[in-house]
Design a protein around this motif. Structure first.
Motif, PDB file in Angstrom:
ATOM      1  N   PHE A 134       0.745  -0.827  -0.134  1.00  0.00           N
ATOM      2  CA  PHE A 134       0.021   0.235  -0.218  1.00  0.00           C
ATOM      3  C   PHE A 134       0.763   1.418   0.227  1.00  0.00           C
ATOM      4  CE2 PHE A 134      -2.302  -3.654   2.145  1.00  0.00           C
ATOM      5  CZ  PHE A 134      -3.700  -3.557   1.264  1.00  0.00           C
ATOM      6  N   ASN A 135      -0.107   2.263  -0.577  1.00  0.00           N
ATOM      7  CA  ASN A 135       1.111   3.466   0.001  1.00  0.00           C
ATOM      8  C   ASN A 135       1.538   4.234   0.796  1.00  0.00           C
ATOM      9  OD1 ASN A 135       1.833   3.873  -2.916  1.00  0.00           O
ATOM     10  ND2 ASN A 135      -0.873   4.781  -2.712  1.00  0.00           N
ATOM     11  N   THR A 136       0.112   3.713   2.147  1.00  0.00           N
ATOM     12  CA  THR A 136       0.339   4.414   3.598  1.00  0.00           C
ATOM     13  C   THR A 136      -0.013   3.543   4.541  1.00  0.00           C
ATOM     14  OG1 THR A 136       0.236   6.678   4.272  1.00  0.00           O
ATOM     15  CG2 THR A 136      -1.754   6.526   3.541  1.00  0.00           C
ATOM     16  N   ALA A 137      -0.264   3.536   5.587  1.00  0.00           N
ATOM     17  CA  ALA A 137      -1.047   3.075   6.504  1.00  0.00           C
ATOM     18  C   ALA A 137      -2.382   2.935   6.465  1.00  0.00           C
ATOM     19  CB  ALA A 137      -0.544   3.217   8.134  1.00  0.00           C
ATOM     20  N   SER A 138      -2.884   4.524   6.514  1.00  0.00           N
ATOM     21  CA  SER A 138      -4.218   4.139   5.839  1.00  0.00           C
ATOM     22  C   SER A 138      -5.075   3.050   5.229  1.00  0.00           C
ATOM     23  CB  SER A 138      -4.739   5.963   6.119  1.00  0.00           C
ATOM     24  OG  SER A 138      -4.114   6.029   4.991  1.00  0.00           O
ATOM     25  N   PHE A 141      -5.824  -2.473   4.352  1.00  0.00           N
ATOM     26  CA  PHE A 141      -7.303  -3.677   3.884  1.00  0.00           C
ATOM     27  C   PHE A 141      -6.508  -5.164   3.969  1.00  0.00           C
ATOM     28  CE2 PHE A 141      -7.395  -2.368  -0.025  1.00  0.00           C
ATOM     29  CZ  PHE A 141      -7.733  -3.840  -0.776  1.00  0.00           C
ATOM     30  N   TYR A 142      -7.041  -5.895   4.893  1.00  0.00           N
ATOM     31  CA  TYR A 142      -7.535  -7.123   4.987  1.00  0.00           C
ATOM     32  C   TYR A 142      -6.428  -8.170   5.339  1.00  0.00           C
ATOM     33  CZ  TYR A 142     -11.500  -9.342   3.065  1.00  0.00           C
ATOM     34  OH  TYR A 142     -12.987  -9.756   2.534  1.00  0.00           O
ATOM     35  N   GLU A 143      -5.455  -7.427   5.794  1.00  0.00           N
ATOM     36  CA  GLU A 143      -3.811  -7.815   7.047  1.00  0.00           C
ATOM     37  C   GLU A 143      -4.428  -8.796   8.008  1.00  0.00           C
ATOM     38  OE1 GLU A 143      -0.028  -7.091   9.287  1.00  0.00           O
ATOM     39  OE2 GLU A 143      -1.682  -5.499   9.038  1.00  0.00           O
ATOM     40  N   LYS A 144      -5.761  -8.704   8.737  1.00  0.00           N
ATOM     41  CA  LYS A 144      -5.755  -9.609   9.107  1.00  0.00           C
ATOM     42  C   LYS A 144      -6.724 -10.544   9.014  1.00  0.00           C
ATOM     43  CE  LYS A 144      -6.328  -6.240  13.442  1.00  0.00           C
ATOM     44  NZ  LYS A 144      -6.323  -5.892  14.560  1.00  0.00           N
ATOM     45  N   GLU A 145      -7.727 -10.449   7.436  1.00  0.00           N
ATOM     46  CA  GLU A 145      -8.032 -11.862   7.317  1.00  0.00           C
ATOM     47  C   GLU A 145      -7.364 -12.560   6.810  1.00  0.00           C
ATOM     48  OE1 GLU A 145     -11.139  -8.029   7.163  1.00  0.00           O
ATOM     49  OE2 GLU A 145      -8.894  -8.567   7.284  1.00  0.00           O
ATOM     50  N   PHE A 146      -6.569 -12.704   5.948  1.00  0.00           N
ATOM     51  CA  PHE A 146      -4.976 -13.076   5.694  1.00  0.00           C
ATOM     52  C   PHE A 146      -4.411 -13.840   7.194  1.00  0.00           C
ATOM     53  CE2 PHE A 146      -5.212 -11.236   1.478  1.00  0.00           C
ATOM     54  CZ  PHE A 146      -5.722 -11.818   0.984  1.00  0.00           C
ATOM     55  N   GLN A 147      -3.886 -13.569   7.900  1.00  0.00           N
ATOM     56  CA  GLN A 147      -3.542 -14.169   8.904  1.00  0.00           C
ATOM     57  C   GLN A 147      -5.015 -14.725   9.638  1.00  0.00           C
ATOM     58  OE1 GLN A 147      -2.947 -10.621  11.349  1.00  0.00           O
ATOM     59  NE2 GLN A 147      -0.405  -9.972  10.365  1.00  0.00           N
ATOM     60  N   ALA A 148      -5.619 -14.354  10.177  1.00  0.00           N
ATOM     61  CA  ALA A 148      -7.008 -15.133  10.069  1.00  0.00           C
ATOM     62  C   ALA A 148      -6.972 -16.875   9.688  1.00  0.00           C
ATOM     63  CB  ALA A 148      -7.980 -15.124  10.360  1.00  0.00           C
ATOM     64  N   LYS A 152       1.297 -16.396   6.143  1.00  0.00           N
ATOM     65  CA  LYS A 152       1.960 -15.615   6.729  1.00  0.00           C
ATOM     66  C   LYS A 152       1.935 -14.479   6.198  1.00  0.00           C
ATOM     67  CE  LYS A 152       6.207 -17.830   7.978  1.00  0.00           C
ATOM     68  NZ  LYS A 152       7.691 -18.285   7.481  1.00  0.00           N
ATOM     69  N   VAL A 153       1.923 -13.213   6.477  1.00  0.00           N
ATOM     70  CA  VAL A 153       1.447 -12.077   5.882  1.00  0.00           C
ATOM     71  C   VAL A 153       2.715 -10.646   5.961  1.00  0.00           C
ATOM     72  CG1 VAL A 153       0.086  -9.908   5.902  1.00  0.00           C
ATOM     73  CG2 VAL A 153      -0.778 -12.370   6.665  1.00  0.00           C
ATOM     74  N   PHE A 154       3.117 -10.086   5.190  1.00  0.00           N
ATOM     75  CA  PHE A 154       3.907  -9.361   5.584  1.00  0.00           C
ATOM     76  C   PHE A 154       3.502  -7.847   5.094  1.00  0.00           C
ATOM     77  CE2 PHE A 154       6.447 -12.985   5.527  1.00  0.00           C
ATOM     78  CZ  PHE A 154       7.625 -12.742   6.242  1.00  0.00           C
ATOM     79  N   VAL A 155       3.375  -7.268   5.339  1.00  0.00           N
ATOM     80  CA  VAL A 155       2.500  -5.938   4.639  1.00  0.00           C
ATOM     81  C   VAL A 155       4.013  -4.827   3.949  1.00  0.00           C
ATOM     82  CG1 VAL A 155       1.438  -3.785   5.117  1.00  0.00           C
ATOM     83  CG2 VAL A 155       0.380  -5.644   5.684  1.00  0.00           C
ATOM     84  N   SER A 161       4.962   4.341   6.578  1.00  0.00           N
ATOM     85  CA  SER A 161       4.358   4.360   7.865  1.00  0.00           C
ATOM     86  C   SER A 161       3.996   3.435   8.432  1.00  0.00           C
ATOM     87  CB  SER A 161       2.528   5.534   7.164  1.00  0.00           C
ATOM     88  OG  SER A 161       2.604   4.737   6.496  1.00  0.00           O
ATOM     89  N   TYR A 162       4.342   2.273   7.745  1.00  0.00           N
ATOM     90  CA  TYR A 162       3.832   0.347   8.761  1.00  0.00           C
ATOM     91  C   TYR A 162       4.547  -0.126   7.807  1.00  0.00           C
ATOM     92  CZ  TYR A 162       0.694  -2.558  10.524  1.00  0.00           C
ATOM     93  OH  TYR A 162       0.703  -4.355  11.251  1.00  0.00           O
ATOM     94  N   GLY A 163       4.342  -1.784   8.435  1.00  0.00           N
ATOM     95  CA  GLY A 163       5.622  -2.251   7.650  1.00  0.00           C
ATOM     96  C   GLY A 163       6.356  -2.262   7.366  1.00  0.00           C
ATOM     97  N   LYS A 164       7.063  -3.327   6.249  1.00  0.00           N
ATOM     98  CA  LYS A 164       8.249  -2.140   5.797  1.00  0.00           C
ATOM     99  C   LYS A 164       8.270  -1.682   4.620  1.00  0.00           C
ATOM    100  CE  LYS A 164      11.928  -5.040   2.941  1.00  0.00           C
ATOM    101  NZ  LYS A 164      13.322  -3.957   4.141  1.00  0.00           N
ATOM    102  N   LYS A 165       8.782  -0.487   4.597  1.00  0.00           N
ATOM    103  CA  LYS A 165       9.308   0.874   3.808  1.00  0.00           C
ATOM    104  C   LYS A 165       9.488   0.179   2.087  1.00  0.00           C
ATOM    105  CE  LYS A 165      10.618   5.135   2.666  1.00  0.00           C
ATOM    106  NZ  LYS A 165      11.554   6.766   3.215  1.00  0.00           N
TER     107      LYS A 165
END
Length: 244
Positions: A134-138, A141-148, A152-155, A161-165
């Motif tokens: 994504f461009n920015t943290a805001s 979406f769907y990070e938690k859905e894939f984790q559920a 193994k999820v990376f953003v 602003s979130y995860g790996k730049k």
């Protein structure tokens, strides 16, 4: 392809501009993850093509971004309203070449079609890694859905602003057997250059009819012109001919 009336069960925002719509209706024509549906909207001449996020025997889930008048109209719809939808469109992902450790790479609204794909791969006993860009943290979406699901999820975010730049290619695992991806063309080109295995890429494209009649979404491949809506949107890495 099948034309059916679907009833809206829910239509909820995931971010400021991305919505999740759950519909009830006949999904029997949907046969593979990565296919799309084409939605008729009142007052609009052309249908709106939207990728399938998830489905079962009775329900269809789509995740869409408000980018124009059509999707703006969709965002205002409420439970109980109906939509005329063409289902079973396009060529979906082939699960057979996945190997034991496939990686799924999604950018922005290229994320949704990877969700049902992940479910199917996990059901086959695969170890699934998902990289969401994504461009920015805001916008995430769907990070938690894939984790559920058990992935193994990376953003990644462009602004850090979130995860790996960086981009999805900056979070590729070292050990994977195959890749599946969907996103804007610059991302797909980067994935093409960076990946060291075969894979499948789903292309985003403006469409006219959505089922191969108008030829408006044709693209060049190593084996000739192909229609994104018919022979695509999923294509094998080896057949793609990138234009300069």
């Amino acid at each position: 392809m099948k034309q059916s009336l679907f009833s809206i069960v829910s239509n909820t925002p995931l971010t400021d501009s991305v919505y999740k719509m759950v519909l009830s209706g006949d999904t029997s024509a949907i046969t593979a993850p990565g296919q799309f549906v084409n939605i008729q909207l009142t007052g609009k001449f052309l249908r709106r093509p939207i990728s399938v996020c998830d489905y079962d025997a009775q329900t269809l889930t789509i995740v869409y971004k408000v980018v124009g008048k059509g999707t703006e109209q969709m965002a205002s719809m409420t439970a109980g309203e109906t939509l005329d939808i063409l289902t079973g469109l396009g060529n979906g992902y082939d699960l057979a070449p996945a190997g034991d450790r496939p990686v799924l790479l999604g950018g922005g609204v290229g994320v949704p079609p990877l969700y049902h794909l992940a479910k199917r791969l996990l059901a086959l006993g695969k170890e699934v890694t998902v990289v969401l860009g994504f461009n920015t943290a805001s916008e995430i979406f769907y990070e938690k859905e894939f984790q559920a699901l058990g992935c193994k999820v990376f953003v990644t975010t462009v602004d850090g602003s979130y995860g790996k730049k960086g981009f999805v290619t900056d979070a590729l695992p070292e050990d994977y057997t195959y890749f599946y991806t969907c996103g804007p063309e610059p991302m797909l080109k980067a994935v093409y250059r960076t990946t060291n295995t075969s894979g499948q890429m789903s292309f985003e494209q403006r469409m006219g009819c959505g089922f191969g009649a108008c030829m408006g979404c044709s693209c060049k491949t190593l084996t000739g012109n192909k229609r994104i809506c018919k022979e695509g949107p999923v294509m094998r890495k080896e057949e793609i001919l990138w234009e300069a």
